[in-house]
Design a protein around this motif. Structure first.
Motif, short mmCIF file in Angstrom:
data_model
loop_
_atom_site.label_atom_id
_atom_site.label_comp_id
_atom_site.label_asym_id
_atom_site.label_seq_id
_atom_site.Cartn_x
_atom_site.Cartn_y
_atom_site.Cartn_z
N ASP A 208 33.62 -61.60 8.26
CA ASP A 208 33.73 -61.60 7.09
C ASP A 208 32.00 -61.51 6.15
O ASP A 208 31.72 -63.41 5.44
CB ASP A 208 33.74 -63.71 6.73
N GLY A 209 31.11 -61.14 7.43
CA GLY A 209 29.92 -60.99 6.50
C GLY A 209 29.68 -60.29 5.42
O GLY A 209 30.29 -59.86 4.62
N PRO A 210 28.13 -60.55 4.70
CA PRO A 210 28.45 -59.84 3.41
C PRO A 210 28.75 -58.86 2.73
O PRO A 210 29.41 -57.59 1.83
CB PRO A 210 26.79 -60.39 2.34
N HIS A 211 28.06 -57.41 4.15
CA HIS A 211 28.46 -55.82 3.90
C HIS A 211 29.93 -56.31 4.21
O HIS A 211 30.76 -56.44 4.52
CB HIS A 211 27.68 -55.59 5.12
N ARG A 212 30.21 -54.45 4.21
CA ARG A 212 31.13 -53.63 4.41
C ARG A 212 30.83 -52.91 5.31
O ARG A 212 30.60 -51.72 5.18
CB ARG A 212 32.25 -52.87 3.10
N VAL A 213 31.54 -52.76 6.50
CA VAL A 213 31.31 -51.27 7.33
C VAL A 213 32.86 -51.31 7.77
O VAL A 213 33.70 -52.12 8.26
CB VAL A 213 30.09 -52.72 8.62
N LEU B 91 35.28 -42.15 3.88
CA LEU B 91 34.34 -42.89 2.03
C LEU B 91 35.26 -43.78 1.34
O LEU B 91 35.05 -44.35 0.16
CB LEU B 91 34.09 -41.41 2.24
N ALA B 92 36.55 -43.38 1.36
CA ALA B 92 37.31 -44.10 0.51
C ALA B 92 37.68 -45.86 0.49
O ALA B 92 37.53 -46.17 -0.52
CB ALA B 92 39.45 -43.55 0.49
N ARG B 93 36.95 -46.35 2.12
CA ARG B 93 37.16 -47.48 1.99
C ARG B 93 35.89 -48.27 1.13
O ARG B 93 35.26 -49.43 1.34
CB ARG B 93 37.44 -47.67 3.28
N ARG B 94 34.93 -46.68 0.99
CA ARG B 94 33.86 -47.28 0.44
C ARG B 94 33.01 -48.29 1.20
O ARG B 94 32.02 -49.56 0.32
CB ARG B 94 34.10 -48.17 -1.27
N PRO B 95 32.47 -47.93 2.44
CA PRO B 95 31.64 -48.96 3.17
C PRO B 95 30.26 -48.81 2.92
O PRO B 95 29.85 -48.18 2.10
CB PRO B 95 31.84 -48.70 4.20
N ASP B 96 29.26 -50.32 3.07
CA ASP B 96 28.15 -50.07 3.17
C ASP B 96 27.39 -49.64 3.85
O ASP B 96 26.35 -49.29 4.36
CB ASP B 96 27.15 -52.08 2.94
N GLY B 97 27.96 -49.52 5.53
CA GLY B 97 27.47 -48.75 6.04
C GLY B 97 29.21 -48.66 7.60
O GLY B 97 30.41 -49.57 7.35
N VAL B 98 28.83 -47.12 8.50
CA VAL B 98 29.61 -46.87 9.56
C VAL B 98 28.99 -47.13 10.98
O VAL B 98 27.38 -46.93 11.16
CB VAL B 98 29.80 -45.26 9.52
N PHE B 99 30.27 -47.66 11.47
CA PHE B 99 29.25 -47.72 12.83
C PHE B 99 30.48 -46.73 14.32
O PHE B 99 31.55 -46.99 13.31
CB PHE B 99 29.89 -49.25 13.24
N LEU B 100 29.74 -46.32 14.98
CA LEU B 100 30.16 -45.85 15.70
C LEU B 100 30.02 -46.59 17.20
O LEU B 100 29.25 -46.73 17.94
CB LEU B 100 29.15 -44.77 15.54
N SER B 101 31.48 -46.94 17.63
CA SER B 101 31.64 -47.70 19.02
C SER B 101 30.86 -46.98 20.37
O SER B 101 31.15 -45.43 20.19
CB SER B 101 32.54 -48.49 18.82
N ASN B 102 30.17 -47.38 21.52
CA ASN B 102 30.98 -47.58 22.72
C ASN B 102 32.18 -46.51 22.45
O ASN B 102 33.22 -46.30 22.69
CB ASN B 102 30.67 -48.55 23.49
#
Length: 371
Positions: free
Chosen positions: A185-190, A224-235
């Motif tokens: 529940d952090g402030p950004h959307r990832v 992109l339709a989810r309008r994230p502040d950032g995208v993370f690419l996992s292991n």
């Protein structure tokens, strides 16, 4: 580990090397377990290693001789179930001695249907892999298998020779989530791509963002339709060349939104911008790799688990090499400053430790506009 009836077992490598031991964990359904045999040098954190989805398709050898001394607890699992093909140890602990544990390692392995073999001369095996490179292998208890077949040296040698290893196999499809889910529940959307994501990574990301985890095959436009502040690419496991759908999606995201990648995520970002990836002879699997930030000179001792890496000399213009492995000079990270993207090959979340590189999550937070 608890002592059940000891069953003699053999480990046979595809190149003909044979190791004697005893069966542990769960019995393989067909009597024989196969996979690419690699070694990990951690002294502790065996449960986190075994439950890391990045080991799909592989059999994990622990170089430390005494494994299982503090048992196992569900709180340390990195995924709902292990994806590795098996575990190899020298000396299984006879008893667990941690107040946190709720079962011994042998019972934990059996409960997760992970076959294992103990009593192996892991020093000899590790030296062999170091000199020969990661090699397919097969192991199992000698005698009649659950399916009625007979397991002996000949059957194990044939199974090892038939094992394809991890190169050219899409292992990501075996470990990714089937449906999106949200944590934190952090402030950004990832939006986090699950190529085999670890629980500890989600714990770190949850401190800075509300994280929506999506399947590996999710197209860029849906992200992109989810309008994230950032995208993370996992292991994740295996050869990045076998997941072109992920490379295509990552390529469409670069420049559109801040991107941070770890391990396989680093390799996928590299391929998305035109860099090449290579398979290392025996990979980096351990908790003591020194990595230097070439921009600042800072050296972090890092946790690592990968068999492939980005070829540093193939990085295109606009991509800056940021980190190198001081053991062998392998690329450990790069950045695309103009596109607000960066990635590292090592594991800053470090499950197990060390935790020197955890500051990279703060760097992702800052890139997304955090303090």
């Amino acid at each position: 580990m608890s002592r059940r009836d000891v069953r003699p077992a053999l480990l046979v490598l595809a190149d003909g090397e044979v190791f004697e031991g005893e069966a542990l964990g769960a019995p393989p359904p067909t009597g024989i377990a196969t996979g690419e045999v690699v070694f990990n040098t951690v002294l502790s954190g065996y449960q986190e290693v075994i439950s890391d989805p990045s080991y799909a398709g592989q059999v994990v050898t622990f170089t430390y001789p005494h494994i299982g001394n503090y048992g196992a607890t569900g709180a340390d699992d990195e995924s709902p179930r292990p994806a590795c093909r098996g575990v190899i140890v020298r000396e299984p602990a006879r008893r667990r001695s941690s107040w946190r544990s709720d079962q011994d390692l042998d019972a934990w392995l059996a409960g997760h249907d992970v076959p294992a073999i103990g009593g192996i001369d892991t020093r000899r095996l590790t030296r062999h892999i170091r000199d020969r490179g990661a090699v397919p292998g097969a192991f199992g208890p000698l005698g009649e298998a659950p399916d009625g077949s007979i397991v002996d040296k000949t059957a194990l040698r044939a199974a090892a020779a038939a094992e394809p290893g991890t190169e050219g196999v899409d292992l990501v499809a075996q470990v990714t989530t089937a449906e999106p889910y949200t944590v934190g529940d952090g402030p950004h959307r990832v939006v986090a791509y699950d190529f085999g994501i670890k629980t500890t990574i989600l714990r770190h990301l949850s401190g800075i963002a509300t994280v929506e985890v999506v399947p590996a095959s999710t197209p860029a436009e849906e992200v992109l339709a989810r309008r994230p502040d950032g995208v993370f690419l996992s292991n994740g496991p295996g050869d990045p060349a076998t997941v072109p759908y992920a490379v295509e999606a990552v390529g469409a995201l670069v420049g559109e939104v801040p991107v941070f990648g770890i391990c396989l995520g680093n390799q996928l970002l590299g391929r998305a911008i035109g860099a090449e990836t290579v398979k290392l002879p025996f990979g980096h699997h351990g908790g003591n790799h020194p990595v230097r930030d070439v921009r600042t000179g800072r050296i972090d001792i890092t946790s690592q688990n990968h068999s492939f890496a980005v070829a540093a000399d193939s990085l295109p213009a606009g991509a800056a090499l940021t980190h190198v492995n001081l053991n062998d000079g392998v690329c450990e990270g790069f950045a695309l400053p103009a596109e607000r993207a960066f990635a590292v090959q090592h594991h800053p979340e470090a499950g197990p430790g060390p935790h020197d590189a955890a500051h990279l999550f703060a760097a992702f937070d800052e890139m997304m506009g955090g303090a």
